[in-house]
Design an enzyme around this catalytic site. Structure first.
Site, short mmCIF file in Angstrom:
data_model
loop_
_atom_site.label_atom_id
_atom_site.label_comp_id
_atom_site.label_asym_id
_atom_site.label_seq_id
_atom_site.Cartn_x
_atom_site.Cartn_y
_atom_site.Cartn_z
N GLY A 78 16.77 112.15 85.90
CA GLY A 78 17.49 112.15 84.62
C GLY A 78 18.10 113.50 84.34
N GLN A 81 22.04 115.00 82.08
CA GLN A 81 22.31 115.34 80.68
C GLN A 81 21.00 115.55 79.93
OE1 GLN A 81 24.46 111.73 79.49
NE2 GLN A 81 22.68 111.01 78.39
N GLY A 141 16.83 116.69 80.69
CA GLY A 141 16.82 116.95 82.13
C GLY A 141 17.77 118.06 82.51
N ASP A 154 20.00 111.37 89.31
CA ASP A 154 20.43 110.60 88.13
C ASP A 154 21.26 109.40 88.60
OD1 ASP A 154 20.74 111.72 84.88
OD2 ASP A 154 21.79 109.89 85.50
N CYS A 182 20.91 108.13 92.04
CA CYS A 182 19.72 107.30 92.32
C CYS A 182 19.31 106.58 91.06
CB CYS A 182 18.59 108.21 92.80
SG CYS A 182 16.94 107.46 92.76
N VAL A 223 16.21 105.27 89.54
CA VAL A 223 14.78 105.51 89.80
C VAL A 223 13.97 104.23 89.82
CG1 VAL A 223 14.80 107.88 88.90
CG2 VAL A 223 14.20 105.98 87.37
N ASN A 241 11.52 112.79 84.47
CA ASN A 241 12.12 112.90 83.14
C ASN A 241 12.95 111.70 82.73
OD1 ASN A 241 13.51 114.48 80.80
ND2 ASN A 241 15.19 113.98 82.18
N SER A 282 6.37 111.51 75.09
CA SER A 282 7.00 111.65 73.78
C SER A 282 5.90 111.70 72.74
CB SER A 282 7.90 110.43 73.49
OG SER A 282 8.21 110.32 72.13
N TYR A 309 8.83 101.18 73.77
CA TYR A 309 9.06 102.58 74.15
C TYR A 309 7.77 103.36 73.97
CZ TYR A 309 11.05 107.30 74.01
OH TYR A 309 11.32 108.63 74.26
#
Ligand SMILES: NC(=O)C1=CN([C@@H]2O[C@H](COP(=O)(O)OP(=O)(O)OC[C@H]3O[C@@H](n4cnc5c(N)ncnc54)[C@H](O)[C@@H]3O)[C@@H](O)[C@H]2O)C=CC1
Ligand SMILES: CC/C=C\C[C@H](O)C(=O)/C=C/C=C/C=C\C=C\[C@@H](O)C/C=C\CCC(=O)O
Length: 264
Positions: free
Chosen positions: A12, A15, A18, A36, A63, A65, A91, A138, A151
């Site tokens: 990631g 942007q 990351g 990314d 990629c 992930v 990330n 998070s 999430y």
């Protein structure tokens, strides 16, 4: 471990948090594979960083992930290009309560898979040279998130897996430390997902409630998360650590009772 002269892989990386991590690691003298799914953003990011750091310090690898073969290939290309892997940052993440299976795949399953591939390469028991892995969770991984239940589940899973594999790495003398970072809201494009029904699904009606939380708790600059990353890389005592980053308290750590700590 100091990042100078080391090789990192950041997922990631094109942007947001990351990219901030990539820039901080470049400032510290590392070389990096920037992984990314977004080729355009990734190549633009590399081009911009090349101007400041030179083109030989980074390798962009497109990629997804969630694709096992692509992810393993990204690691293999990294080691082939740079000759080693010392630092891994899992990330890449999404906020999608509508396609919640995708959220679990990106935020949790891919973090687990990336950690295991990283351990294959870095574990001293496998002939590796040791290293450090940081998985991005998070604050929603530590507290309920009424408007982002899946999430939050994915981020709770990142913490549980990271603390557990860190304990195994210690017991097994892998020579690899594994830690997690739990930021509050951070000023990145991910926050735009709040305003999209295709991301929020049935919770879209509560988008203003999330925005009220953002006003209450503030929004962090990605560079502070990158500073927390470097701290976990450099602190050789950090293994199984749960770093929290908030506007009110900055960089601090979740404390666990003796019963909650794995006896190793
Ligand atoms: N922005 C925030 O408020 C917070 C973000 N986080 C976490 O930080 C991490 C980074 O998030 P942000 O930088 O904010 O998001 P972002 O959306 O700005 O960047 C995420 C990057 O990951 C990439 N990505 C997404 N799915 C991918 C996949 N399947 N394969 C490869 N790359 C993929 C995207 O292309 C993008 O470049 C995520 O894990 C997120 O959950 C944690 C706490 C707060
Ligand atoms: C739609 C945005 C997507 C993801 C953003 C991010 O991952 C996220 O979910 C952020 C959550 C932020 C929560 C912010 C504050 C929460 C506060 C309370 O729940 C807990 C209060 C304090 C705990 C922090 C501490 O210092 O111990």
């Amino acid at each position: 471990m100091y990042a100078n002269g080391k090789v990192a892989l950041v997922t990631g990386a094109a942007q947001g948090i990351g990219r901030a991590m990539v820039e901080e690691l470049l400032n510290k003298g590392a070389a990096l594979a920037m992984v990314d799914q977004n080729r355009i953003a990734g190549e633009q990011c590399k081009a911009s960083l090349d101007e400041k750091f030179g083109s030989n310090r980074t390798l962009f690898i497109q990629c997804d992930v969630t694709d096992q073969e692509q992810l393993r290939d990204a690691f293999q290309r990294t080691v082939k290009h740079f000759g080693r892997l010392d630092i891994l940052v899992n990330n890449a993440g999404v906020n999608n309560e509508k396609d919640w299976e995708k959220t679990i795949e990106v935020n949790l399953i891919s973090v687990i898979r990336g950690t295991y591939i990283g351990l294959e390469l870095m574990n001293k028991k496998n002939g590796g040279q040791g290293g450090v892995i940081i998985n991005i969770s998070s604050l929603a991984g530590l507290t309920p998130a009424a408007y982002q239940p899946v999430y939050s589940a994915s981020k709770h899973g990142v913490i549980g897996f990271t603390r557990s594999i860190a304990a195994m790495a210690s017991i097994g003398n892998y020579g690899v430390r594994v830690n997690t970072v739990c930021p509050a809201f951070v000023d990145t494009p991910l926050l735009e997902s709040i305003d999209k029904e295709e991301n929020m699904g049935e919770y879209f009606q509560y988008k203003d409630n999330i925005k009220d939380m953002m006003k209450l708790f503030g929004i962090l600059d990605p560079s502070l998360i990158a500073q927390g990353l470097v701290r976990l890389i450099e602190d050789e005592t950090a293994n199984g650590a749960v770093m929290k980053i908030t506007t009110s308290r900055g960089i601090h750590f979740e404390e666990f009772s003796a019963q909650q700590r794995t006896k190793v």
